[in-house]
Write an enzyme that holds these catalytic residues in place. Structure first.
Site: not given
Ligand code: UD1
Ligand code: CA
Length: 454
Positions: A13, A18, A108, A144, A230, A337
């Site tokens: 979600a 980025r 992702d 993290g 990302n 095709k």
């Molecule tokens: C996250 C982790 C981090 C880890 C990294 C690995 C957390 C807080 N951090 O950081 O420790 O090292 O992934 O790749 O978990 N998403 C939602 N809803 C939200 C936020 C995110 O569905 O409200 C989903 C995103 O679509 C994505 C995944 O969760 O698929 C990770 O979110 P993202 O914002 O990319 O986290 P990172 O900052 O990469």
């Molecule tokens: Ca991520």
């Protein structure tokens, strides 16, 4: 012992800001399929009992991709992206249904292997309440950090909230976690938002579990498996990693790739034995190449089935629904095709074969075009076995050319041609003896000099 049940929750979600793209992040492709498709395939292969995908508001395209790939999975909408823990709780109803293991994967993070997901589940079976995938990236920025003591995981600190000494830790969170179903809701409900981003971090699950006197552990894997995407730069790096893996697997399976670094494959490309792929070939989704076929340089294939010992290219473009029979040949600057080109049939130069069947042994001359589109609808062309289509013919569909028929070069064919017939559809040639010489007069006409005003 009864097999443990497992609910997989895939988080998709996030806004993916980025990526700077109108397309949801998880629908970006690596190796010819979406990031989400990679994750769902790994989840499905792990043998889960239920799957849930958390999507954002208005992400109908993501829901459609889930429906296409894993129709049994339920989509849950996270109203606002308030963090990874908040996202997991969007699937609360699925969690409440109960499962021994809850596997949380990020949409992702496409390269995780089913065997690794099983290792996380094994950690739960061995008594941990939380199991986290750890890795040591060459550049830990943005990930993290895992704080460990002995074989126990103490906490995960997000990059933005980490102290300088915590930031120096090389072991990072791979973004895939397993929670014991029995404690999952209790842990998730205790997660707060007191951090720099003001988000509900799933990573807080570790400290909370420990506070509840439950165990947390880290399971280490290679960086390539948990590469998070990302940015577009990371997407490109991931593509390079995926291509490298696919090329190695193809070579390992006996495919001859003359210059592997120039061949682009899809995750689902299938090869038989003794296939040769020359330099600079692109395989899109759903291509199958049977034994002994040769794909010459600069060819582009998507959704095509190449039969045994068939030859493609150089410079061929085979689009969805192309099927080449055994020993068929499609040569340079030929596009196909929704076309079946049966055994031994040939279209060797400069042709378009669309919505067509070309019978076994037929010969399609250079420059032949199936005129399949009338501006409104598509129509089919059927060419019988051993027919001969003279060069530069236009076959205006719908039209059928019978077996063994012969079409004179340069014909425009608008009506069916019976088997064994000769059809000519072109202006008759007129020859006027001596006329050219007379037109030229006593001297060959030179070009009048024109002075350009430039
Ligand atoms: C996250 C982790 C981090 C880890 C990294 C690995 C957390 C807080 N951090 O950081 O420790 O090292 O992934 O790749 O978990 N998403 C939602 N809803 C939200 C936020 C995110 O569905 O409200 C989903 C995103 O679509 C994505 C995944 O969760 O698929 C990770 O979110 P993202 O914002 O990319 O986290 P990172 O900052 O990469
Ligand atoms: Ca991520």
């Amino acid at each position: 012992m009864k097999a443990r049940t497992c609910l997989a929750i895939v988080l998709a979600a996030g806004e993916g800001t980025r990526m700077h793209s109108a397309r949801p992040k998880v629908l970006h492709a690596v190796a010819g399929r979406s990031l989400l498709a990679h994750v769902l395939a790994a989840v499905a292969e792990t043998g889960v009992t239920a799957a849930a995908v958390v999507i954002g508001v208005g992400q109908d395209a993501v829901a459609a991709e889930v429906e296409r790939l894993l129709p049994g999975a339920d989509c849950y909408v996270q109203r606002e992206p308030q963090g990874t823990a908040h996202a997991v709780l969007a699937a609360r109803r699925a969690i409440e249904r109960g499962a021994d293991d809850i596997l949380i994967a990020y949409g992702d993070t496409p390269f995780v292997r089913p065997a690794t997901l099983r290792r996380l589940r094994a950690a739960l079976a061995a008594g941990a309440a939380v199991a986290v995938l750890g890795f040591r990236p060459s550049d830990p920025t943005g990930y993290g950090r895992l704080i460990v003591a002995g074989d126990r995981l103490i906490a995960i600190r997000e990059d933005t909230d980490a102290s300088p000494s915590e930031r120096a830790i090389g072991l990072c969170n791979g973004g895939i976690m397993a929670l014991a179903g029995a404690h999952a809701l209790a842990i998730l409900e205790r997660i707060g938002e007191r951090n720099r981003k003001g988000e509900f971090y799933l990573t807080d699950a570790v400290e909370i579990a420990r506070g509840m006197k439950l165990d947390a552990v880290a399971v280490e894997v290679e960086e390539d498996e948990v590469r998070g995407i990302n940015t577009k730069a990371q997407l490109a790096e991931a593509e390079a990693v995926a291509q490298q893996r696919l090329r190695e697997a193809a070579l390992e399976a006996g495919v001859t790739l003359v210059a592997p670094e120039t061949v682009f494959l899809s995750a689902d490309t299938k090869f038989g034995k003794d296939v040769v792929v020359e330099p600079y070939v692109v395989f899109g989704e759903k291509v199958r190449v049977e034994d002994g076929a040769v794909i010459h340089s600069f060819s582009h294939l998507v959704g095509a089935h190449i039969g045994k010992r068939a030859q493609v290219g150089p410079f061929a473009r085979l689009r969805r629904g192309t099927r080449l029979g055994e020993g068929a040949r499609v040569g340079n600057f030929v596009e196909a095709k929704e076309a079946t080109i049966e055994a031994g049939a040939q279209a060797k130069h400069l042709s378009y074969v669309g919505d067509a069947v070309v019978g076994a042994g037929a010969n399609i001359g250079a420059g032949t075009i199936t005129c399949n589109y009338d501006g409104g609808q598509k129509h089919r062309t059927i060419i019988g076995k051993d027919a001969f289509i003279g060069s530069n013919s236009a076959l205006v569909a719908p039209v059928e050319i019978g077996a063994g028929a012969y079409i004179g070069s340069g014909s425009v064919i608008t009506e069916d041609v019976p088997a064994g017939a000769l059809a000519l559809g072109r202006g008759r040639q007129v020859v006027k003896e001596g006329r050219a010489t007379r037109l030229r007069g006593p001297k060959a006409p030179g070009k009048k000099k024109v002075h350009a005003h430039d």
